[in-house]
Design a protein around this motif. Structure first.
Motif, PDB file in Angstrom:
ATOM      1  N   CYS A  78       2.542   3.688  -2.254  1.00  0.00           N
ATOM      2  CA  CYS A  78       3.893   3.823  -1.716  1.00  0.00           C
ATOM      3  C   CYS A  78       4.829   4.049  -2.899  1.00  0.00           C
ATOM      4  CB  CYS A  78       4.318   2.567  -0.970  1.00  0.00           C
ATOM      5  SG  CYS A  78       3.343   2.217   0.503  1.00  0.00           S
ATOM      6  N   ASN A 133       5.744  -0.720  10.655  1.00  0.00           N
ATOM      7  CA  ASN A 133       5.041   0.215  11.537  1.00  0.00           C
ATOM      8  C   ASN A 133       3.650  -0.295  11.895  1.00  0.00           C
ATOM      9  OD1 ASN A 133       7.167   2.025  11.621  1.00  0.00           O
ATOM     10  ND2 ASN A 133       6.407   3.238   9.912  1.00  0.00           N
ATOM     11  N   LEU A 135       6.335   0.668   6.089  1.00  0.00           N
ATOM     12  CA  LEU A 135       4.970   0.859   6.557  1.00  0.00           C
ATOM     13  C   LEU A 135       4.432  -0.418   7.193  1.00  0.00           C
ATOM     14  CD1 LEU A 135       2.571   2.694   6.896  1.00  0.00           C
ATOM     15  CD2 LEU A 135       1.922   2.199   4.539  1.00  0.00           C
TER      16      LEU A 135
END
Length: 66
Positions: A22, A34, A31
């Motif tokens: 990342c 998510n 992330l």
């Protein structure tokens, strides 16, 4: 790019041995949210699980409930 590990914790720790690259902590947090959202959609009922983000230094940088 730094690598982050996304681990599932619910009393036990399911480690992420591979991790993902990342750009920074903020992208890793997005992330993680998510991932948590997808897991919540896939399992029924209330869960005490968390997605924990660990950087390559082994430091926990974020935690979010599933």
């Amino acid at each position: 790019m730094p690598k982050y590990h996304f681990e599932i914790v619910d009393g036990f720790r399911l480690e992420d041995p591979v991790g993902l690259e990342c750009a920074n902590d903020a992208q890793a947090k997005d992330l993680a949210r998510n991932i948590a959202h997808q897991i919540a959609a896939d399992i029924a009922g209330h869960s005490a699980r968390n997605v924990v983000v660990v950087n390559d230094n082994g430091d926990e940088v974020y935690k979010t409930k599933i």
